[in-house]
Design a protein around this motif. Structure first.
Motif, PDB file in Angstrom:
ATOM      1  N   GLN A 276       6.114   5.957   6.635  1.00  0.00           N
ATOM      2  CA  GLN A 276       4.784   4.819   7.328  1.00  0.00           C
ATOM      3  C   GLN A 276       4.884   3.811   7.239  1.00  0.00           C
ATOM      4  O   GLN A 276       3.733   3.222   6.826  1.00  0.00           O
ATOM      5  CB  GLN A 276       4.507   5.621   5.938  1.00  0.00           C
ATOM      6  N   GLY A 277       5.986   2.970   7.072  1.00  0.00           N
ATOM      7  CA  GLY A 277       6.250   1.482   7.005  1.00  0.00           C
ATOM      8  C   GLY A 277       5.735   0.573   5.873  1.00  0.00           C
ATOM      9  O   GLY A 277       4.806   0.072   5.825  1.00  0.00           O
ATOM     10  N   TYR A 278       5.403   1.304   5.245  1.00  0.00           N
ATOM     11  CA  TYR A 278       4.990   0.658   3.874  1.00  0.00           C
ATOM     12  C   TYR A 278       5.638  -0.651   3.197  1.00  0.00           C
ATOM     13  O   TYR A 278       5.202  -1.550   2.232  1.00  0.00           O
ATOM     14  CB  TYR A 278       5.429   1.388   2.284  1.00  0.00           C
ATOM     15  N   ALA A 279       7.047  -1.342   3.137  1.00  0.00           N
ATOM     16  CA  ALA A 279       7.974  -1.772   3.063  1.00  0.00           C
ATOM     17  C   ALA A 279       8.008  -1.849   1.558  1.00  0.00           C
ATOM     18  O   ALA A 279       8.375  -3.263   1.093  1.00  0.00           O
ATOM     19  CB  ALA A 279       7.236  -3.375   3.746  1.00  0.00           C
ATOM     20  N   ASN A 280       7.832  -0.684   0.842  1.00  0.00           N
ATOM     21  CA  ASN A 280       8.427  -0.929  -0.709  1.00  0.00           C
ATOM     22  C   ASN A 280      10.062  -1.670  -0.647  1.00  0.00           C
ATOM     23  O   ASN A 280      10.089  -2.327  -1.207  1.00  0.00           O
ATOM     24  CB  ASN A 280       7.716   0.442  -1.529  1.00  0.00           C
TER      25      ASN A 280
ATOM     26  N   VAL B 124      11.941  -3.262   1.455  1.00  0.00           N
ATOM     27  CA  VAL B 124      12.200  -4.255   2.064  1.00  0.00           C
ATOM     28  C   VAL B 124      11.970  -5.185   0.439  1.00  0.00           C
ATOM     29  O   VAL B 124      12.595  -5.927   0.298  1.00  0.00           O
ATOM     30  CB  VAL B 124      11.235  -4.224   3.067  1.00  0.00           C
ATOM     31  N   VAL B 125      10.731  -5.174  -0.005  1.00  0.00           N
ATOM     32  CA  VAL B 125      10.794  -5.832  -1.199  1.00  0.00           C
ATOM     33  C   VAL B 125      11.441  -5.657  -2.427  1.00  0.00           C
ATOM     34  O   VAL B 125      11.672  -6.603  -3.194  1.00  0.00           O
ATOM     35  CB  VAL B 125       8.900  -5.310  -1.508  1.00  0.00           C
TER      36      VAL B 125
ATOM     37  N   PRO C 145      15.106  -6.738   0.312  1.00  0.00           N
ATOM     38  CA  PRO C 145      15.491  -7.075   1.182  1.00  0.00           C
ATOM     39  C   PRO C 145      17.072  -7.497   1.893  1.00  0.00           C
ATOM     40  O   PRO C 145      16.699  -7.961   3.379  1.00  0.00           O
ATOM     41  CB  PRO C 145      14.742  -8.608   0.926  1.00  0.00           C
TER      42      PRO C 145
ATOM     43  N   ASP D 128      14.890  -3.559   6.050  1.00  0.00           N
ATOM     44  CA  ASP D 128      13.746  -4.342   6.730  1.00  0.00           C
ATOM     45  C   ASP D 128      12.630  -2.905   7.579  1.00  0.00           C
ATOM     46  O   ASP D 128      12.982  -1.770   7.547  1.00  0.00           O
ATOM     47  CB  ASP D 128      14.349  -5.481   8.125  1.00  0.00           C
ATOM     48  N   LEU D 129      12.110  -3.667   8.268  1.00  0.00           N
ATOM     49  CA  LEU D 129      10.817  -3.173   9.260  1.00  0.00           C
ATOM     50  C   LEU D 129      10.912  -3.377  10.656  1.00  0.00           C
ATOM     51  O   LEU D 129      11.585  -5.139  10.461  1.00  0.00           O
ATOM     52  CB  LEU D 129       9.799  -3.143   8.947  1.00  0.00           C
TER      53      LEU D 129
ATOM     54  N   GLY E  74       7.473  -0.621  13.141  1.00  0.00           N
ATOM     55  CA  GLY E  74       7.082  -0.771  11.529  1.00  0.00           C
ATOM     56  C   GLY E  74       7.356   0.699  10.379  1.00  0.00           C
ATOM     57  O   GLY E  74       6.988   1.017   9.715  1.00  0.00           O
TER      58      GLY E  74
ATOM     59  N   SER F 229      10.847   3.127  -4.950  1.00  0.00           N
ATOM     60  CA  SER F 229       9.440   3.182  -4.459  1.00  0.00           C
ATOM     61  C   SER F 229       8.784   3.697  -2.804  1.00  0.00           C
ATOM     62  O   SER F 229       7.569   3.132  -3.361  1.00  0.00           O
ATOM     63  CB  SER F 229       9.898   1.617  -4.511  1.00  0.00           C
ATOM     64  N   CYS F 230       9.809   3.880  -2.663  1.00  0.00           N
ATOM     65  CA  CYS F 230       9.020   4.348  -1.280  1.00  0.00           C
ATOM     66  C   CYS F 230       7.410   5.447  -1.547  1.00  0.00           C
ATOM     67  O   CYS F 230       8.142   6.873  -2.067  1.00  0.00           O
ATOM     68  CB  CYS F 230       9.983   5.442  -0.822  1.00  0.00           C
ATOM     69  N   PRO F 231       6.507   5.073  -1.481  1.00  0.00           N
ATOM     70  CA  PRO F 231       5.499   5.742  -1.849  1.00  0.00           C
ATOM     71  C   PRO F 231       5.315   7.070  -0.614  1.00  0.00           C
ATOM     72  O   PRO F 231       5.171   8.595  -0.747  1.00  0.00           O
ATOM     73  CB  PRO F 231       4.307   5.316  -1.185  1.00  0.00           C
TER      74      PRO F 231
END
Lengths: 393, 67
Positions: B12-16, B18-19, B22, B26-27, B31, B54-56
């Motif tokens: 869903q592109g939450y980007a957790n 990536v944080v 890194p 990436d997205l 997204g 960490s991925c929701p």
């Protein structure tokens, strides 16, 4: 051998247990839950669990995983009392002794209407979600009290099901405290464009109906007919079972230091916990990401000698009306505002204080979202935020 | 050797991720997650495990095989 007992088997409790094993903790772990279900994820409850006829389970793991990990799972067993002198938790069916206690009991949805007729719901558990789904038939009339994230996500799901939706909100602009007033107005317009009737600056004073809800009365005398009423006005920390113990509990929740410690051999995390932040004040975050971050930190601090604090930038999301709203950092208390876009599909509001980026509210901006999480996390000066000069201040 | 599997239908592109990692995630412009390296070296293993957790949306899984 150290026995860690985690009270509360939702996201936080599950993540502490998982995190302890990830940190190579070899002691005993017991996870106590008050619901009969395996630990499950809650964000889908206001979304596809409402809109799909047969939604998938949102359980994190199946029962065999807990056995493999050596995590004792005691479901349907709410905690009733705590005695810190003997390190004993009294439960509905017995008692449990701990060496280290993690309080992760979460929060209860507030409902100001005692003994309501049928058709009145709050949304916190999967059972709540299943009951609401059953009640939301096409053509039903739904009133939602409270236009917070839960209220608006339920409104979004209900519109998708063809339900007539009215939302009653106390504040003049919904979500203003979460995203800032200006951005909040645009979010309200998105809800209205999806066919939601939004009544702001109003409260529900009475729920009408003998056995089933038939209407609600508002403070201005208006009567709204409805078959379903969902109350989404926030949640209170679930601390009743700590009454009489010497754990410090205020209206903010279980008071913790910045490492999650709430007393001798006692820790707390997630929706029940008020962690001391970098301003020195206890603050309760009620969000998925902060719960997982706190759980990770508590697991580390239990398993390891060095003590950590939460360093991640707060991140909250809400899925509603076909869009995802990303909220990063702190959007309140700013002294400078930068608007990159007011368009509902590319909304971008940046907030700053004392020359540094502090918060952002975004829709449909994946790259900017990642950048903002980095900038805000590093307290980046605005002179180094390359988009800041592109916006209308 | 550890391989990263992505379920793009779940992302869903939450980007957790990536944080958390890194150098590894990436997205893309839609997204969705973009995995920059499909296998994980030891130096990145801890943060990649954290990224997966960490991925929701539970869109990431690791396949750990013995060399």
């Amino acid at each position: 051998m150290t026995h860690v007992v985690i009270v509360g088997a939702s996201l936080t409790g599950f993540r502490v247990a998982e995190g302890l094993r990830a940190e190579s903790f070899t002691g005993d772990i017991t996870l106590l839950g008050d619901e009969p279900h395996l630990p499950y994820d809650r964000p889908p409850l206001s979304k596809n669990v409402l809109t799909e006829e047969h939604p998938e389970s949102t359980a994190f793991r199946d029962r065999s995983w807990f056995a493999e990990q050596g995590i004792g799972l005691r479901l349907n067993e709410p905690a009733h009392a705590l005695d810190t002198a003997t390190r004993t938790i009294r439960t509905a069916s017995g008692s449990v002794r701990y060496d280290e206690l993690v309080i992760a009991t979460g929060a209860h949805a507030r409902n100001p209407f005692p003994d309501p007729p049928a058709g009145v719901f709050t949304l916190r558990t999967v059972d709540d979600a299943n009951n609401i789904r059953t009640a939301l038939r096409t053509g039903a009339h739904l009133v939602i009290v409270g236009a917070g994230f839960i209220g608006l996500e339920v409104a979004s799901s209900a519109r998708r099901l063809g339900v007539d939706v009215t939302v009653v909100e106390l504040e003049p602009v919904p979500l203003a405290r979460s995203v800032g007033t200006d951005a909040a107005r645009i979010l309200a317009d998105i809800a209205r464009a999806a066919g939601v009737r939004l009544l702001c600056g109003r409260t529900v004073t009475e729920v009408c109906g003998e056995t089933e809800v038939t209407a609600v009365q508002l403070d201005d005398g208006t009567t709204l007919a409805c078959d379903v009423l969902v109350v989404g006005i926030g949640a209170s920390p679930a601390t009743d079972w700590l009454a009489g113990s010497d754990v410090t509990v205020t209206r903010a929740g279980v008071i913790c230091d910045e490492t999650g410690r709430a007393g001798d051999h006692i820790w707390a995390a997630g929706d029940v916990a008020a962690w001391t932040d970098d301003t020195g004040r206890p603050h309760r975050h009620e969000h998925w990401t902060s719960a997982t971050e706190q759980a990770k930190v508590v697991a580390h601090n239990l398993a390891c000698d060095d003590k950590r604090t939460v360093t991640a930038t707060p991140y909250v999301w809400s899925d509603q009306f076909g869009r995802r709203i990303d909220i990063i950092g702190d959007t309140t208390g700013h002294d400078a505002l930068c608007v990159l876009s007011r368009e509902p599909d590319t909304l971008a509001y940046l907030y700053a204080r004392d020359g540094r980026l502090t918060g952002a509210c975004l829709i449909g901006q994946p790259r900017l979202m990642i950048s903002c999480r980095r900038w805000i996390g590093r307290r980046t000066p605005l002179t180094d935020v390359d988009v800041w000069d592109d916006c209308s201040h | 050797m550890t391989k990263i599997h992505v379920d793009l239908t779940q992302c869903q592109g939450y980007a957790n991720c990536v944080v958390s990692a890194p150098d590894v995630f990436d997205l893309d412009d839609n997204g969705k997650v973009d995995v920059l390296r499909a296998t994980v070296d030891d130096a990145h293993l801890t943060e990649v495990r954290e990224a997966v957790r960490s991925c929701p949306a539970a869109a990431l899984t690791l396949e750990e095989t013995t060399p």
